[in-house]
Design a protein around this motif. Structure first.
Motif, PDB file in Angstrom:
ATOM      1  N   GLN A 243       0.832  -1.192   0.000  1.00  0.00           N
ATOM      2  CA  GLN A 243       0.000   0.000   0.000  1.00  0.00           C
ATOM      3  C   GLN A 243       0.877   1.255   0.000  1.00  0.00           C
ATOM      4  OE1 GLN A 243      -3.091   0.092   2.952  1.00  0.00           O
ATOM      5  NE2 GLN A 243      -3.341   2.294   2.843  1.00  0.00           N
TER       6      GLN A 243
ATOM      7  N   LEU B 240       2.366   1.817  -3.437  1.00  0.00           N
ATOM      8  CA  LEU B 240       1.455   2.432  -4.398  1.00  0.00           C
ATOM      9  C   LEU B 240       1.356   3.936  -4.183  1.00  0.00           C
ATOM     10  CD1 LEU B 240      -1.589  -0.011  -4.754  1.00  0.00           C
ATOM     11  CD2 LEU B 240       0.212   0.455  -6.422  1.00  0.00           C
ATOM     12  N   GLU B 241       1.293   4.335  -2.918  1.00  0.00           N
ATOM     13  CA  GLU B 241       1.222   5.767  -2.605  1.00  0.00           C
ATOM     14  C   GLU B 241       2.468   6.490  -3.115  1.00  0.00           C
ATOM     15  OE1 GLU B 241       0.772   5.617   1.585  1.00  0.00           O
ATOM     16  OE2 GLU B 241      -1.373   5.125   1.513  1.00  0.00           O
TER      17      GLU B 241
ATOM     18  N   ILE C 158       2.397   6.810  -6.972  1.00  0.00           N
ATOM     19  CA  ILE C 158       1.536   7.893  -7.451  1.00  0.00           C
ATOM     20  C   ILE C 158       2.235   9.241  -7.291  1.00  0.00           C
ATOM     21  CG2 ILE C 158      -0.604   9.145  -6.971  1.00  0.00           C
ATOM     22  CD1 ILE C 158      -1.917   6.421  -6.437  1.00  0.00           C
TER      23      ILE C 158
ATOM     24  N   PHE D  30       3.382   0.102 -10.865  1.00  0.00           N
ATOM     25  CA  PHE D  30       2.059   0.272 -10.275  1.00  0.00           C
ATOM     26  C   PHE D  30       1.217  -0.985 -10.487  1.00  0.00           C
ATOM     27  CE2 PHE D  30      -2.415   1.502 -10.562  1.00  0.00           C
ATOM     28  CZ  PHE D  30      -2.592   2.282  -9.420  1.00  0.00           C
TER      29      PHE D  30
ATOM     30  N   ILE E  77      -0.129  -4.153  -7.751  1.00  0.00           N
ATOM     31  CA  ILE E  77      -1.529  -4.593  -7.615  1.00  0.00           C
ATOM     32  C   ILE E  77      -1.652  -6.085  -7.874  1.00  0.00           C
ATOM     33  CG2 ILE E  77      -3.850  -4.357  -8.587  1.00  0.00           C
ATOM     34  CD1 ILE E  77      -3.266  -1.393  -8.944  1.00  0.00           C
TER      35      ILE E  77
ATOM     36  N   HIS F  10      -4.723   6.101 -12.286  1.00  0.00           N
ATOM     37  CA  HIS F  10      -4.092   5.350 -11.202  1.00  0.00           C
ATOM     38  C   HIS F  10      -4.651   5.775  -9.845  1.00  0.00           C
ATOM     39  CE1 HIS F  10      -0.209   3.785 -13.332  1.00  0.00           C
ATOM     40  NE2 HIS F  10      -1.319   3.395 -13.923  1.00  0.00           N
ATOM     41  N   THR F  11      -4.918   7.059  -9.700  1.00  0.00           N
ATOM     42  CA  THR F  11      -5.502   7.534  -8.447  1.00  0.00           C
ATOM     43  C   THR F  11      -6.886   6.938  -8.228  1.00  0.00           C
ATOM     44  OG1 THR F  11      -4.268   9.622  -8.576  1.00  0.00           O
ATOM     45  CG2 THR F  11      -6.193   9.579  -7.140  1.00  0.00           C
TER      46      THR F  11
ATOM     47  N   TYR G 212      -6.387   3.408  -7.091  1.00  0.00           N
ATOM     48  CA  TYR G 212      -5.876   3.381  -5.721  1.00  0.00           C
ATOM     49  C   TYR G 212      -6.972   3.706  -4.705  1.00  0.00           C
ATOM     50  CZ  TYR G 212      -3.597   4.887  -1.466  1.00  0.00           C
ATOM     51  OH  TYR G 212      -3.259   5.041  -0.141  1.00  0.00           O
TER      52      TYR G 212
ATOM     53  N   LYS H 251      -8.188   1.431  -1.638  1.00  0.00           N
ATOM     54  CA  LYS H 251      -8.129   1.916  -0.259  1.00  0.00           C
ATOM     55  C   LYS H 251      -9.506   1.866   0.413  1.00  0.00           C
ATOM     56  CE  LYS H 251      -6.208   5.693   2.518  1.00  0.00           C
ATOM     57  NZ  LYS H 251      -5.367   4.774   3.304  1.00  0.00           N
TER      58      LYS H 251
END
Length: 242
Positions: free
Chosen positions: A110, A113-114, A117, A139, A143, A184-185, A188, A192
């Motif tokens: 996690q 990924l942050e 981004i 990215f 996943i 991508h956001t 994500y 989340k």
């Protein structure tokens, strides 16, 4: 070509050298790879060259035909097959990842990924388009891993290099314009929120958009009637081998 130096295993260095040359377009589609010539240019024995060629053939970046080795030639059919695979696997992997995104064993992923981004945002802000493709690849890889299905990961790793190769074409067709940060956001945020349906849908939209871009382009130009990979997009910066 500069000679290989022996700081790390030679096979790894020859492999990375060849892979970077293919993905950057230094080695062109259809260009023949001659083992003895390459070994001489890199000043290594034929053994690490042979093993590197085998690894790249497994990744489908090199093709063997009638005893000759050459760089693979991309086609719209090849791209469509990879897109079909991605659309079958990656949305499902995203849904799985959403269901377990808050599990203790994926906390590091996690965070990854942050960070990804944020790095993507930085690359776009400074116009570093060469940095976008590897970030995109990472990215998606995170996943796949978050989903917890090892077979999915192995399947996707098998075509990972080709995915990078074709993604460069999408970026070039769009003249360096991309909505990758927003897409991508969206993925994500669905992960989340623990929303498998939206994670699956967001991933599907993201991949399907790239497929539509290339298919429209291929239809308008009677196939890939372009220099490939596109001249303006290098996936790897060619540098000195250590």
């Amino acid at each position: 070509m500069k000679p290989i130096q022996r700081a790390v295993p030679l096979v790894n260095q020859v492999y990375e050298h060849l892979r970077g040359a293919i993905l950057s377009g230094t080695l062109k589609p259809g260009e023949k790879i001659v083992e003895t010539k390459l070994a001489g240019e890199l000043q290594v024995s034929r053994s690490p060259v042979r093993e590197a060629i085998r690894l790249l053939a497994n990744e489908q970046l090199l093709k063997e035909q009638n005893g000759n080795i050459s760089v693979f030639v991309p086609t719209i059919h090849d791209f469509q097959e990879i897109s079909a695979l991605r659309l079958a696997v990656e949305p499902a992997a995203a849904a799985m990842a959403a269901r377990r995104f808050e599990a203790p064993d994926v906390q590091a992923l996690q965070t990854s990924l942050e960070a990804n981004i944020e790095e993507t945002k930085h690359c776009l802000a400074v116009g570093d388009m060469e940095g976008i493709i590897p970030l995109n690849n990472e990215f998606h890889r995170v996943i796949w891993t978050c989903g917890g299905n090892g077979r999915f990961v192995r399947i996707m790793e098998n075509v990972s290099a080709l995915i990078q190769y074709y993604c460069s074409l999408v970026l070039d067709i769009n003249q360096q314009q991309t909505n990758i940060l927003q897409e991508h956001t969206d993925i994500y945020l669905a992960l989340k929120a623990g929303d498998p349906v939206e994670a699956q849908n967001a991933m599907y939209r993201h991949i399907n958009k790239d497929q539509q871009v290339i298919e429209r382009y291929a239809a308008s130009s009677d196939g890939f009637n372009v220099e490939f990979p596109p001249a303006g997009v290098a996936l790897y910066k060619e540098g000195e081998l250590s």
